[in-house]
Motif scaffolding. Structure first.
Motif, PDB file in Angstrom:
ATOM      1  N   GLU A  48      22.494  -6.734 -38.369  1.00  0.00           N
ATOM      2  CA  GLU A  48      22.091  -6.932 -36.983  1.00  0.00           C
ATOM      3  C   GLU A  48      22.176  -8.442 -36.785  1.00  0.00           C
ATOM      4  OE1 GLU A  48      21.075  -5.544 -34.096  1.00  0.00           O
ATOM      5  OE2 GLU A  48      21.525  -3.551 -34.824  1.00  0.00           O
ATOM      6  N   TRP A  78      20.865  -9.668 -29.145  1.00  0.00           N
ATOM      7  CA  TRP A  78      21.298  -9.060 -30.395  1.00  0.00           C
ATOM      8  C   TRP A  78      22.667  -8.436 -30.174  1.00  0.00           C
ATOM      9  CZ3 TRP A  78      18.419  -9.224 -34.888  1.00  0.00           C
ATOM     10  CH2 TRP A  78      17.078  -9.630 -34.762  1.00  0.00           C
ATOM     11  N   SER A  80      25.720  -5.980 -32.395  1.00  0.00           N
ATOM     12  CA  SER A  80      26.276  -5.308 -33.572  1.00  0.00           C
ATOM     13  C   SER A  80      26.960  -4.046 -33.072  1.00  0.00           C
ATOM     14  CB  SER A  80      25.195  -4.945 -34.597  1.00  0.00           C
ATOM     15  OG  SER A  80      24.393  -3.886 -34.123  1.00  0.00           O
ATOM     16  N   LEU A  82      26.040  -0.804 -33.266  1.00  0.00           N
ATOM     17  CA  LEU A  82      24.792  -0.146 -33.633  1.00  0.00           C
ATOM     18  C   LEU A  82      25.028   1.212 -34.290  1.00  0.00           C
ATOM     19  CD1 LEU A  82      21.782  -0.669 -33.597  1.00  0.00           C
ATOM     20  CD2 LEU A  82      21.677   0.333 -31.319  1.00  0.00           C
ATOM     21  N   SER A 105      21.799 -13.437 -38.947  1.00  0.00           N
ATOM     22  CA  SER A 105      22.073 -12.056 -39.334  1.00  0.00           C
ATOM     23  C   SER A 105      21.037 -11.572 -40.326  1.00  0.00           C
ATOM     24  CB  SER A 105      23.462 -11.959 -39.980  1.00  0.00           C
ATOM     25  OG  SER A 105      24.464 -12.395 -39.087  1.00  0.00           O
ATOM     26  N   LYS A 108      21.029  -4.861 -43.438  1.00  0.00           N
ATOM     27  CA  LYS A 108      20.312  -3.598 -43.282  1.00  0.00           C
ATOM     28  C   LYS A 108      19.297  -3.384 -44.402  1.00  0.00           C
ATOM     29  CE  LYS A 108      20.898   1.248 -42.287  1.00  0.00           C
ATOM     30  NZ  LYS A 108      21.820   2.329 -41.969  1.00  0.00           N
TER      31      LYS A 108
END
Length: 192
Positions: A48, A78, A80, A82, A105, A108
């Protein structure tokens, strides 16, 4: 370096100094040059990314080579893929920098550990996910129910300075319009 992201987080949750330090310790500062990819189609999104400087876009390319921009991201946002991030599957979107940019960043696996170590982050990312879903739903509804002019005005309201930062054809792509249609709308708006 962390002021912007900590300010952003403080609008949703409260962290102790130790929790803030724990969070910033897992952030990776990355510089992305203009036109450089942050993520490419086919790669699995492992991060992310919080934008601290610059402007990025998430987009797909169709079989004819046409670009379809799904999202712009600017400072304080934000970005990414997702779906890829959450499902650990190959990305369906490219993300690249429209300007020299910088992101913080979080991987995860580090985010998963953070959920355990600092439970408030569960709440934060639930709120962020809810906000992303609401924005996504609004965008879909606007694209099927608003006129091209209304879509452009919504875009300007959401991204007040972006029309001066990115080329007109990219704004048209985001709105699902031709550059010529967008040009006509902008001319009409200038006359009002």
């Amino acid at each position: 370096m962390y002021d912007l992201i900590l300010d952003h987080i403080s609008r949703h949750i409260r962290l102790t100094p130790a929790e803030a330090n724990r969070f910033t310790s897992v952030l990776r500062h990355r510089k992305i040059r203009r036109r450089q990819y942050l993520l490419q189609v086919g790669d699995v999104s492992q991060y992310e990314n919080f934008i601290t400087k610059g402007c990025l876009r998430a987009y797909t390319v169709d079989a004819q080579g046409g670009e379809h921009i799904a999202m712009f991201g600017v400072e304080g946002w934000w970005i990414s893929d997702l779906f890829s991030f959450l499902t650990n599957t190959p990305a369906t979107q490219n993300i690249d920098a429209l300007e020299d940019s910088e992101v913080l960043s979080i991987e995860k696996s580090d985010l998963e550990k953070l959920y355990i170590d600092v439970p408030e982050f569960n709440r934060l990312f639930r709120i962020l996910l809810q906000n992303a879903f609401v924005a996504h739903q609004k965008r879909i509804l606007a694209s099927i129910s608003q006129t091209a002019e209304e879509q452009y005005m919504s875009f300007i309201a959401r991204y007040p300075t972006l029309d001066q930062r990115v080329p007109q054809h990219q704004i048209a792509s985001y709105l699902g319009l031709t550059p010529e249609t967008l040009s006509r709308i902008r001319k009409l708006q200038a006359k009002k």
